[in-house]
Enzyme design. Structure first.
Site: not given
Ligand code: B12
Ligand code: SF4
Ligand code: SF4
Length: 370
Positions: A122, A181, A187, A191, A207, A241
């Site tokens: 993380d 998906c 999802c 939200c 979020c 999901c």
């Molecule tokens: C910061 C962070 C958060 C932030 C931001 C979440 C996010 N989605 O980025 C917050 C606080 C909101 C958060 C929430 C949660 N988190 Co969190 N979080 C992190 C952390 C520390 C970094 C993630 C990161 O780098 N985000 C930055 C952005 C750039 O990343 P991203 O969303 O993946 O971005 C991609 C997309 O945006 C995409 N993208 C961007 N532009 C475009 C355009 C197009 C067209 C497309 C297709 C894609 C695209 O590319 C990006 C790079 O891949 C990681 C741990 C780690 N070191 O990786 C844990 C991590 C991701 N979190 C985790 C968890 C469990 C959660 C929660 C479930 C916790 C909870 N229940 O409250 C929620 C889930 C919310 C969600 N839907 O993501 C787990 C995920 C496990 C899994 N199975 O995926 C991790 C990996 C921690 C761990 N070690 O287990 N988290």
């Molecule tokens: S609910 Fe699950 S399967 Fe449906 S779009 Fe979201 S992540 Fe994908």
């Molecule tokens: S608030 Fe964040 S964790 Fe809750 S449904 Fe929306 S994206 Fe997922």
């Protein structure tokens, strides 16, 4: 070692990492300044001469119902608050780090030549979900979580960066797991704060997970009503999901909901439920003292929100509840809010006043009901 999944990826600047800076520039990271760490765009910057990433996943699903199935919620006499599933047990950072360190120790025992290895859970400068995709563990879904076709998304991820050149899980011409998906948008539609900018892209500032755990200041008023009974994190985009409908449950004792020992729950709750971190009473959250918070959440991921944050969040959830003003609990909660509204801590005081307004509680309501 007890991980459900493990894979190896070559240490590379994976294509998705090219989108990270645009995401940051749009301000989607809010106050999470650590996400601006330049090393996150290429794992080779996180460890000198890194050649491989070992990525592991640990299932944290337990038998308790999903938040979307939980009947009691905000209704009834003793409304409940929601702690996200990931924070019910012991702090996953510790659980995973211990296992990853044991794995590194085994690797050192097996490989006689010197090598470097760094375990990240993380907080390290690695985008773990992207690494997991290229280690063959699953796909990056529309809710931005990593989903494994067999297990779902209730997965903690951990990464070992190493200078060892290990055989990758995916062959040179083998693509990562397909995105399953399809046309689903459950999802995105579910939200409550509409935090998805587009499928696969989350604006963390909206979020609930960010608002309840990472944000230190005031929660934007416009978002508060949509936060429902969330006190720590949110599970909704995973609860709905389809890939989580049949997720296996873990037997790991460390990940089962913690019991609230002393100082927790009203007498009634203790008797009925044995009080655990699964949906405790909102009144309990709002009445926790700083000392109780430190004691109860020692070694728990909840402590990241800090006492002040938790009480702030509890006020929002109380304000969203439909607690009956005439009920015994209603009178106690009114008195509690009044006390918090008079707090020297302006953040807590403001959120308590907001809750009072939402519930239609007058400033002297608590005293009169005594
Ligand atoms: C910061 C962070 C958060 C932030 C931001 C979440 C996010 N989605 O980025 C917050 C606080 C909101 C958060 C929430 C949660 N988190 Co969190 N979080 C992190 C952390 C520390 C970094 C993630 C990161 O780098 N985000 C930055 C952005 C750039 O990343 P991203 O969303 O993946 O971005 C991609 C997309 O945006 C995409 N993208 C961007 N532009 C475009 C355009 C197009 C067209 C497309 C297709 C894609 C695209 O590319 C990006 C790079 O891949 C990681 C741990 C780690 N070191 O990786 C844990 C991590 C991701 N979190 C985790 C968890 C469990 C959660 C929660 C479930 C916790 C909870 N229940 O409250 C929620 C889930 C919310 C969600 N839907 O993501 C787990 C995920 C496990 C899994 N199975 O995926 C991790 C990996 C921690 C761990 N070690 O287990 N988290
Ligand atoms: S609910 Fe699950 S399967 Fe449906 S779009 Fe979201 S992540 Fe994908
Ligand atoms: S608030 Fe964040 S964790 Fe809750 S449904 Fe929306 S994206 Fe997922």
């Amino acid at each position: 070692m007890g991980f459900e999944l493990c894979g190896v990826a070559p240490a590379e600047a994976f294509p998705e990492l090219a989108q990270v800076s645009a995401w940051l520039e749009r301000g989607h990271a809010g106050e999470m300044n650590y996400l601006h760490d330049k090393r996150r765009v290429d794992p080779r910057l996180a460890l000198d001469k890194a050649r491989s990433l070992i990525v592991v996943a640990l299932n944290y699903n337990t038998p308790q119902p999903y938040s979307t199935e939980q009947a009691a919620g905000l209704e009834g006499d003793s409304p409940r608050g929601w702690i996200s599933r990931y924070a019910w047990g012991e702090d996953y950072h510790e659980v995973l780090r211990e296992k990853l360190n044991a794995l590194v120790a085994r690797m050192h025992a097996q490989w006689p030549e010197p090598f470097d290895a760094r375990a990240c859970v993380d907080t390290g400068p690695v985008v773990e979900r992207v690494a997991a995709k290229y280690a063959g563990l699953g796909w990056l879904a529309k809710n931005t979580c990593l989903i494994n076709e067999q297990i779902g998304s209730w997965l903690f991820l951990g990464v070992i960066l190493t200078t060892l050149e290990l055989e990758a899980s995916l062959g040179p011409a083998e693509p990562p797991a397909a995105d399953l998906c399809g046309n689903c948008t459950l999802c995105l539609d579910a939200c409550p704060t509409q935090a998805f900018d587009a499928p696969y892209v989350l604006d963390a500032r909206r979020c609930i997970s960010y608002l309840t755990i990472e944000l230190r200041g005031a929660i934007p008023e416009a978002l508060r009503p949509a936060m429902g009974n969330a006190v720590i994190g949110c599970d909704i985009c995973q609860d709905v999901c389809p890939w989580n409908r049949k997720s296996p449950v873990t037997q790991l004792a460390a990940l089962q909901p913690r019991r609230i020992e002393q100082g927790g729950g009203t007498g009634k709750e203790k008797m009925e439920n044995g009080a655990t971190l699964f949906a405790p009473e909102l009144e309990w959250f709002a009445s926790l003292s700083q000392e109780e918070f430190s004691r109860i959440f020692r070694g728990s991921a909840v402590k990241r929100a800090k006492w002040r944050g938790l009480v702030r969040n509890a006020c929002v959830a109380v304000g969203n509840s439909r607690i009956a003003r005439g009920s015994e609990t209603g009178a106690r909660v009114a008195a509690l809010l009044e006390r918090l509204a008079a707090s020297d801590d302006l953040l807590i005081a403001e959120h308590a006043r907001w809750a009072m307004t939402r519930l239609g509680v007058r400033r002297d309501a608590g005293r009169r009901s005594d």
